[in-house]
Design an enzyme around this catalytic site. Sequence first.
Site, PDB file in Angstrom:
ATOM      1  N   ARG A 174      22.728  35.029 -14.383  1.00 56.62           N
ATOM      2  CA  ARG A 174      22.575  36.456 -14.687  1.00 56.62           C
ATOM      3  C   ARG A 174      23.582  36.865 -15.759  1.00 56.62           C
ATOM      4  O   ARG A 174      23.263  37.642 -16.644  1.00 56.62           O
ATOM      5  CB  ARG A 174      22.790  37.253 -13.415  1.00 56.62           C
ATOM      6  CG  ARG A 174      22.773  38.749 -13.592  1.00 56.62           C
ATOM      7  CD  ARG A 174      22.890  39.447 -12.243  1.00 56.62           C
ATOM      8  NE  ARG A 174      21.775  39.151 -11.386  1.00 56.62           N
ATOM      9  CZ  ARG A 174      21.861  38.945 -10.066  1.00 56.62           C
ATOM     10  NH1 ARG A 174      23.019  38.993  -9.462  1.00 56.62           N
ATOM     11  NH2 ARG A 174      20.788  38.687  -9.366  1.00 56.62           N
ATOM     12  N   TYR A 175      24.814  36.376 -15.649  1.00 55.61           N
ATOM     13  CA  TYR A 175      25.866  36.704 -16.607  1.00 55.61           C
ATOM     14  C   TYR A 175      26.101  35.468 -17.482  1.00 55.61           C
ATOM     15  O   TYR A 175      26.070  34.346 -16.970  1.00 55.61           O
ATOM     16  CB  TYR A 175      27.177  37.007 -15.874  1.00 55.61           C
ATOM     17  CG  TYR A 175      27.095  38.096 -14.828  1.00 55.61           C
ATOM     18  CD1 TYR A 175      27.124  39.440 -15.196  1.00 55.61           C
ATOM     19  CD2 TYR A 175      27.012  37.778 -13.478  1.00 55.61           C
ATOM     20  CE1 TYR A 175      27.086  40.430 -14.231  1.00 55.61           C
ATOM     21  CE2 TYR A 175      26.977  38.765 -12.507  1.00 55.61           C
ATOM     22  CZ  TYR A 175      27.013  40.089 -12.885  1.00 55.61           C
ATOM     23  OH  TYR A 175      26.982  41.067 -11.928  1.00 55.61           O
ATOM     24  N   ARG A 213      28.821  32.674 -16.169  1.00 53.51           N
ATOM     25  CA  ARG A 213      28.869  32.105 -14.822  1.00 53.51           C
ATOM     26  C   ARG A 213      27.478  31.968 -14.226  1.00 53.51           C
ATOM     27  O   ARG A 213      26.598  32.770 -14.517  1.00 53.51           O
ATOM     28  CB  ARG A 213      29.747  32.948 -13.898  1.00 53.51           C
ATOM     29  CG  ARG A 213      29.415  34.428 -13.842  1.00 53.51           C
ATOM     30  CD  ARG A 213      30.699  35.191 -13.478  1.00 53.51           C
ATOM     31  NE  ARG A 213      30.528  36.591 -13.159  1.00 53.51           N
ATOM     32  CZ  ARG A 213      30.519  37.570 -14.069  1.00 53.51           C
ATOM     33  NH1 ARG A 213      30.586  37.306 -15.358  1.00 53.51           N
ATOM     34  NH2 ARG A 213      30.426  38.829 -13.687  1.00 53.51           N
ATOM     35  N   CYS A 273      22.997  27.658   6.873  1.00 49.64           N
ATOM     36  CA  CYS A 273      24.263  28.363   7.092  1.00 49.64           C
ATOM     37  C   CYS A 273      24.812  27.996   8.471  1.00 49.64           C
ATOM     38  O   CYS A 273      24.057  27.585   9.348  1.00 49.64           O
ATOM     39  CB  CYS A 273      24.051  29.872   7.049  1.00 49.64           C
ATOM     40  SG  CYS A 273      23.353  30.457   5.504  1.00 49.64           S
ATOM     41  N   CYS A 279      23.360  35.678   9.466  1.00 44.90           N
ATOM     42  CA  CYS A 279      23.753  37.086   9.541  1.00 44.90           C
ATOM     43  C   CYS A 279      22.495  37.939   9.489  1.00 44.90           C
ATOM     44  O   CYS A 279      21.633  37.731   8.635  1.00 44.90           O
ATOM     45  CB  CYS A 279      24.675  37.422   8.376  1.00 44.90           C
ATOM     46  SG  CYS A 279      25.981  36.183   8.158  1.00 44.90           S
ATOM     47  N   CYS A 327      21.605  39.623   6.095  1.00 42.67           N
ATOM     48  CA  CYS A 327      21.702  38.774   4.903  1.00 42.67           C
ATOM     49  C   CYS A 327      20.732  39.200   3.799  1.00 42.67           C
ATOM     50  O   CYS A 327      19.557  39.433   4.048  1.00 42.67           O
ATOM     51  CB  CYS A 327      21.404  37.322   5.277  1.00 42.67           C
ATOM     52  SG  CYS A 327      21.400  36.218   3.849  1.00 42.67           S
ATOM     53  N   ARG A 365      19.749  37.278   1.476  1.00 44.11           N
ATOM     54  CA  ARG A 365      18.843  36.160   1.179  1.00 44.11           C
ATOM     55  C   ARG A 365      18.083  35.742   2.433  1.00 44.11           C
ATOM     56  O   ARG A 365      17.681  34.600   2.598  1.00 44.11           O
ATOM     57  CB  ARG A 365      19.634  34.957   0.633  1.00 44.11           C
ATOM     58  CG  ARG A 365      20.278  35.219  -0.693  1.00 44.11           C
ATOM     59  CD  ARG A 365      20.421  33.954  -1.536  1.00 44.11           C
ATOM     60  NE  ARG A 365      21.031  34.298  -2.808  1.00 44.11           N
ATOM     61  CZ  ARG A 365      22.323  34.137  -3.096  1.00 44.11           C
ATOM     62  NH1 ARG A 365      23.125  33.572  -2.218  1.00 44.11           N
ATOM     63  NH2 ARG A 365      22.799  34.510  -4.261  1.00 44.11           N
ATOM     64  N   ASP A 414      22.803  45.572   0.812  1.00 43.37           N
ATOM     65  CA  ASP A 414      21.623  45.432  -0.038  1.00 43.37           C
ATOM     66  C   ASP A 414      20.380  45.940   0.675  1.00 43.37           C
ATOM     67  O   ASP A 414      20.375  46.101   1.896  1.00 43.37           O
ATOM     68  CB  ASP A 414      21.448  43.959  -0.428  1.00 43.37           C
ATOM     69  CG  ASP A 414      22.542  43.501  -1.364  1.00 43.37           C
ATOM     70  OD1 ASP A 414      22.713  44.133  -2.412  1.00 43.37           O
ATOM     71  OD2 ASP A 414      23.243  42.513  -1.041  1.00 43.37           O
ATOM     72  N   ASP A 465      25.156  45.770  -5.839  1.00 46.56           N
ATOM     73  CA  ASP A 465      24.339  44.856  -6.627  1.00 46.56           C
ATOM     74  C   ASP A 465      23.085  45.638  -6.998  1.00 46.56           C
ATOM     75  O   ASP A 465      22.311  46.009  -6.115  1.00 46.56           O
ATOM     76  CB  ASP A 465      24.004  43.596  -5.820  1.00 46.56           C
ATOM     77  CG  ASP A 465      24.191  42.346  -6.645  1.00 46.56           C
ATOM     78  OD1 ASP A 465      23.595  42.282  -7.739  1.00 46.56           O
ATOM     79  OD2 ASP A 465      24.934  41.451  -6.216  1.00 46.56           O
ATOM     80  N   LYS A 482      26.291  43.389 -10.654  1.00 47.19           N
ATOM     81  CA  LYS A 482      27.113  44.211  -9.764  1.00 47.19           C
ATOM     82  C   LYS A 482      27.825  45.303 -10.554  1.00 47.19           C
ATOM     83  O   LYS A 482      28.211  45.078 -11.695  1.00 47.19           O
ATOM     84  CB  LYS A 482      28.156  43.330  -9.076  1.00 47.19           C
ATOM     85  CG  LYS A 482      27.540  42.298  -8.150  1.00 47.19           C
ATOM     86  CD  LYS A 482      28.604  41.413  -7.532  1.00 47.19           C
ATOM     87  CE  LYS A 482      27.980  40.274  -6.744  1.00 47.19           C
ATOM     88  NZ  LYS A 482      27.224  39.329  -7.585  1.00 47.19           N
TER      89      LYS A 482
HETATM   90  C1  LIG Z   1      27.485  38.099  -7.687  1.00 44.72           C
HETATM   91  C2  LIG Z   1      26.970  37.191  -8.697  1.00 44.72           C
HETATM   92  C3  LIG Z   1      27.833  36.472  -9.541  1.00 44.72           C
HETATM   93  C4  LIG Z   1      29.323  36.572  -9.426  1.00 44.72           C
HETATM   94  O1  LIG Z   1      29.748  37.802  -9.863  1.00 44.72           O
HETATM   95  P1  LIG Z   1      31.291  38.122  -9.862  1.00 44.72           P
HETATM   96  O2  LIG Z   1      31.295  39.589 -10.158  1.00 44.72           O
HETATM   97  O3  LIG Z   1      31.895  37.283 -10.913  1.00 44.72           O
HETATM   98  O4  LIG Z   1      31.845  37.786  -8.531  1.00 44.72           O
HETATM   99  C5  LIG Z   1      27.303  35.647 -10.478  1.00 44.72           C
HETATM  100  N1  LIG Z   1      25.979  35.501 -10.624  1.00 44.72           N
HETATM  101  C6  LIG Z   1      25.127  36.170  -9.833  1.00 44.72           C
HETATM  102  C7  LIG Z   1      23.685  35.959 -10.030  1.00 44.72           C
HETATM  103  C8  LIG Z   1      25.589  37.027  -8.844  1.00 44.72           C
HETATM  104  O5  LIG Z   1      24.722  37.668  -8.043  1.00 44.72           O
HETATM  105  S1  SF4 Z   2      25.162  36.241   4.524  1.00 46.52           S
HETATM  106 FE1  SF4 Z   2      23.259  35.010   4.447  1.00 46.52          FE
HETATM  107  S2  SF4 Z   2      23.778  33.257   3.153  1.00 46.52           S
HETATM  108 FE2  SF4 Z   2      25.719  34.159   3.848  1.00 46.52          FE
HETATM  109  S3  SF4 Z   2      26.244  33.033   5.749  1.00 46.52           S
HETATM  110 FE3  SF4 Z   2      25.149  34.895   6.349  1.00 46.52          FE
HETATM  111  S4  SF4 Z   2      23.010  34.202   6.521  1.00 46.52           S
HETATM  112 FE4  SF4 Z   2      24.074  32.646   5.297  1.00 46.52          FE
END
Ligand SMILES: *Cc1c(COP(=O)(O)O)cnc(C)c1O
Ligand code: SF4
Length: 358
Positions: A90-91, A94, A103, A107, A110, A112, A271, A308, A315
């Site tokens: 995305r960025y 990174r 996991c 959670c 979550c 995801r 989220d 996010d 973010k």
């Molecule tokens: C959260 C996230 C990051 C990391 O973001 P930071 O602000 O550097 O912690 C990088 N890529 C994606 C896709 C993310 O969702």
């Molecule tokens: S937040 Fe989602 S990905 Fe993270 S430990 Fe919990 S269930 Fe797993």
Amino acid sequence: MRKPQLANVEDLIAAGLVPEAQREAIGKVAERYAIGLSGTLAALIDRDDPDDPIARQFIPDPGELVVRPEDMADPIGDAAMSPVDGIVHRYPDRVLLKLIHTCPVYCRFCFRRETVGPGSPTHLDALDAAFAYIAAHQAIFEVILTGGDPLVLSLRRLADIMARLGAIEHVGIIRVHTRVPVANPALVTNALAEILRNTGKTVYVALHANHPRELTGDARAACARLVDAGIPMLGQSVLLRRVNDNVETLEQLMRAFVRARVKPYYLHHPDLARGTAHFRVSIAEGRALVGALRGRLSGLCQPVYVLDIPGGFGKVPIGEGFVTGEEGAYRARDFQGESHLYPPRHDAVALDEIAREA
Ligand SMILES: *Cc1c(COP(=O)(O)O)cnc(C)c1O
Ligand code: SF4
């Protein structure tokens, strides 16, 4: 790969964590979303407290089947930003590298939740393309291992992945996001710390915890094994209704992190994951809580409150503005709520005089 100890409705009923009368309702949730709780976290639950903050995070709730119009299957837009299997880019500087979808706990809130679970496919056999992608993009300075939880992998597998990332010259930082030190502290061995340290890269470990009770003596000892090996740690938390949505709990959580040598990094606004409306707080509530933390905690203990942006736009910090106004007439609000002019008038006069004398 290690699986959670309590992994289905039967286990939860046997452990006294779900009443027999809820078997059917919770069974319906289980058809939809993975269940998982470690013995370590189960032991922290007060079975007499109907609103226990640990139980709320891990014990399924019939409310998860309620889908609201604003709910989203992929709330932070991972899929739209995935150029190859396992990578989310995305960025520019990174990437996320998602190794597995397993996991140590599942959670209930979550983001995801539609993709994680014991039966989900892993990316482990298709990692060549992901490594090739990272190697081909010189701008990638930081690789963030996430999932799922990378620290449930076997040490052999982890060592192999770290070595492959270590061999990519332009990668400077490897960051591991995990819940293992609180969910299963015994997995954080000196051997694991050694593998993370021996990559030739700078490695950070970000620990996800949401309630101060998660930072038990064993969890703190697990963090100490990492930090003593020279691995700096960050804390990340999600603001969750009836888990940590009060200033005392947040204060204790941030202090517990810092005491364990874990620097609070992000406090995530919840989220819009499907079936998680019962965990949501409003942004106004979140801002008021974070504003109150300013007056109660040192800078060392302050996380950045972030949202996010739904759809994959990244973010953004959403804490209260402490400064209003514009050039020449800013107002800064102090930690007790008092407002002050910046620059203060007498300073402005003094600067004028200095300018005249020069
Ligand atoms: C959260 C996230 C990051 C990391 O973001 P930071 O602000 O550097 O912690 C990088 N890529 C994606 C896709 C993310 O969702
Ligand atoms: S937040 Fe989602 S990905 Fe993270 S430990 Fe919990 S269930 Fe797993």
